[in-house]
Design a protein around this motif. Structure first.
Motif, PDB file in Angstrom:
ATOM      1  N   LYS A 135      28.552  81.758  23.961  1.00  0.00           N
ATOM      2  CA  LYS A 135      28.620  83.129  24.662  1.00  0.00           C
ATOM      3  C   LYS A 135      27.688  83.003  25.958  1.00  0.00           C
ATOM      4  N   LEU A 136      27.962  83.854  26.765  1.00  0.00           N
ATOM      5  CA  LEU A 136      27.107  84.274  28.119  1.00  0.00           C
ATOM      6  C   LEU A 136      25.903  85.069  27.431  1.00  0.00           C
ATOM      7  N   LEU A 141      25.597  79.597  28.237  1.00  0.00           N
ATOM      8  CA  LEU A 141      24.601  79.714  29.289  1.00  0.00           C
ATOM      9  C   LEU A 141      23.666  80.923  28.903  1.00  0.00           C
ATOM     10  N   ASP A 163      27.939  88.499  27.327  1.00  0.00           N
ATOM     11  CA  ASP A 163      28.578  88.868  25.859  1.00  0.00           C
ATOM     12  C   ASP A 163      27.406  89.431  24.972  1.00  0.00           C
ATOM     13  N   LYS A 177      22.020  78.280  38.996  1.00  0.00           N
ATOM     14  CA  LYS A 177      23.384  77.639  38.897  1.00  0.00           C
ATOM     15  C   LYS A 177      24.438  78.821  39.583  1.00  0.00           C
ATOM     16  N   LEU A 190      27.296  80.276  38.521  1.00  0.00           N
ATOM     17  CA  LEU A 190      27.663  81.249  37.772  1.00  0.00           C
ATOM     18  C   LEU A 190      26.583  82.416  38.114  1.00  0.00           C
ATOM     19  N   PHE A 238      35.223  78.927  26.830  1.00  0.00           N
ATOM     20  CA  PHE A 238      34.451  79.602  27.533  1.00  0.00           C
ATOM     21  C   PHE A 238      34.582  79.754  29.028  1.00  0.00           C
ATOM     22  N   LYS A 244      37.683  81.789  29.583  1.00  0.00           N
ATOM     23  CA  LYS A 244      37.345  83.486  29.475  1.00  0.00           C
ATOM     24  C   LYS A 244      36.490  84.010  30.411  1.00  0.00           C
ATOM     25  N   LYS A 295      36.374  86.859  35.597  1.00  0.00           N
ATOM     26  CA  LYS A 295      35.267  87.602  36.005  1.00  0.00           C
ATOM     27  C   LYS A 295      34.447  87.150  37.335  1.00  0.00           C
ATOM     28  N   LEU A 339      28.300  75.861  36.075  1.00  0.00           N
ATOM     29  CA  LEU A 339      27.187  75.602  34.964  1.00  0.00           C
ATOM     30  C   LEU A 339      26.517  74.197  35.510  1.00  0.00           C
TER      31      LEU A 339
END
Ligand SMILES: C[S@@+](CC[C@H](N)C(=O)[O-])C[C@H]1O[C@@H](n2cnc3c(N)ncnc32)[C@H](O)[C@@H]1O
Lengths: 302, 124
Positions: free
Chosen positions: A146-147, A169, A214, B2, B4, B41, B44, B48, B90
């Motif tokens: 999960k984030l 992460l 999440d 990072k 992200l 992950f 998914k 976004k 990441l």
């Protein structure tokens, strides 16, 4: 040195010995049917399923039943009732191991150096933190892959636990630079690469972050006299950031208020456990050595 | 920091700034550290992500690895592609440098991998 060992490894070995002693002590206590009191131990775990309490083996004495119940209340692990060769009344079965492992890791998280009372800086104790994190993963699967966000991460106890439990992460938010320096060296000690830190005020996290996470974790500042309801402001931010679920701690004395507030924000609140938080008397205005406060461990779904 | 995280960071809370996005990256030290690869992950999280912002950021750090300028279709089962994106999102990390607000020019230092987004009281 011939055998360089990381700090964490060294400490783990030491903890293992201490822990074995602790387990032996616990077993002795359980045999007597007494209730061992462990600091910051869960008082009740409301969603706990007690497997096999009546079935299978004969639980013929009240004492035995009490021992099993105690074991379940004290640990996220499972126990079965059985007479063993050694005369134990109950035997632990495997999942418990995982929680112990997390607890070991959390015991190697360095805490605040000079905690700032104004920011309510105290670390989530390992026993409590491991209980929380283990529940989140084993009962709900809300960490692995999960984030995750950690609001007011301090020295990183919850973030590190979540990272160890394979969050893809963890993004950790904290206002205080001194705490973050300790956190950063904790990350290095634990050799984790799935944590990213942002130094900022949690209350002004930009809206671009909304619904990106999440799972949001926090042990928020509860709010001091001049700053009442700070934990509710944190909760509002947390619910905005999450597309699924928020886990948090709030004082048991404010339960009605917390649930009402969460509902008003469109979230469903569930108290997973009542915990006793053994706050060390870090601050000058605490006269006693430690102060027990009762906190609820919540799961909010957005 | 990072990429992200960079993909969602803004300087919008500065008074007078309306969008504050994307933040420009000036890096003096960039590190790539291995993170466990989870294709599910990455697949998914991709919808976004602001693809252009990610591409520009990674390119400016020299880590775009010739990925396409536009997000391709049907990437869910393309492990090679997901792995490269995983690296960009990441594994690439800015250790030292600064983020710059595109509207006000305000600089936010990145020290020891931590982006400091704190503002002074007179800025909010
Ligand atoms: C109770 S401590 C919890 C620390 C850590 N999460 C843990 O579980 O060990 C609360 C933390 O929130 C931080 N904090 C307080 N107000 C904050 C704010 N407005 N923005 C960000 N962090 C804040 C404090 O510095 C402190 O580290």
């Amino acid at each position: 040195m011939a055998f360089p060992q990381s700090n964490v490894q060294r400490e783990l070995t030491r903890n293992k010995i201490l822990e074995e002693l602790q387990i032996q002590k616990k077993q002795l206590l359980l045999k007597q049917g007494a209730t061992p009191t462990i600091n910051s131990s869960p008082l009740t775990v409301s969603t706990q399923v007690v497997p096999n309490a009546e079935g299978g083996h004969s639980m013929n004495s009240h004492q035995q039943r009490a021992a099993l119940q105690t074991a379940h209340a004290q640990s996220m692990g499972y126990f079965i009732s059985q007479d063993s060769l050694f005369g134990n009344l109950i035997l632990p079965v495997l999942p418990r191991f995982d929680q112990k492992k997390i607890e070991e890791r959390l015991q190697c998280v360095t805490g605040f150096d000079k905690p700032k009372a104004k920011l309510e800086q105290y670390i989530t104790p390992p026993h409590l933190g491991s209980h929380i994190l283990y529940t989140i993963q084993s009962q709900f699967g809300d960490l692995d892959g999960k984030l995750v966000a950690d609001l007011g991460c301090g020295c990183g106890a919850l973030s590190i636990g979540a990272a160890v439990l394979s969050a893809s992460l963890v993004v950790s938010f904290e206002i205080d630079e001194d705490a973050l320096q300790i956190f950063q060296s904790n990350i290095e000690d634990h050799e984790l690469t799935n944590i990213d830190i942002v130094q900022c005020n949690v209350l002004t996290i930009p809206s671009r972050f909304y619904k990106k996470f999440d799972t949001v974790l926090m042990n928020p500042p509860f709010g001091t006299k001049n700053n009442e309801g700070l934990d509710m402001k944190f909760l509002e931010v947390a619910l905005n950031l999450s597309n699924n679920v928020v886990y948090s701690l709030h004082k048991t004395s404010t339960r009605n208020h917390v649930i009402k507030h969460a509902n008003a924000l469109g979230a469903k609140a569930e108290v997973l456990a009542e915990l006793r938080y053994d706050l060390p008397a870090t601050y000058k205005f605490h006269k006693k050595i430690s102060v027990d406060i009762e906190v609820d461990f919540y799961r909010f779904t957005v | 920091m990072k990429l992200l995280t960079h993909n969602v960071l803004t300087s919008k809370c500065i008074r007078g700034v309306t969008v504050g996005y994307p933040l420009l990256i000036k890096a003096t030290n960039v590190k790539v550290s291995e993170v466990e690869f989870k294709p599910d992950f990455v697949a998914k999280v991709l919808p976004k992500i602001e693809w252009d912002v990610l591409a520009n950021a990674a390119e400016s750090l020299g880590h775009w690895q010739n990925l396409p300028k536009e997000l391709p279709n049907n990437y869910e089962n393309d492990t090679d592609f997901l792995k490269k994106i995983h690296r960009v999102l990441l594994e690439v990390e800015v250790i030292q440098g600064e983020l710059i607000c595109p509207e006000s020019g305000r600089k936010f230092p990145i020290t020891n991998g931590i982006a400091n987004m704190l503002l002074n009281e007179d800025e909010v």
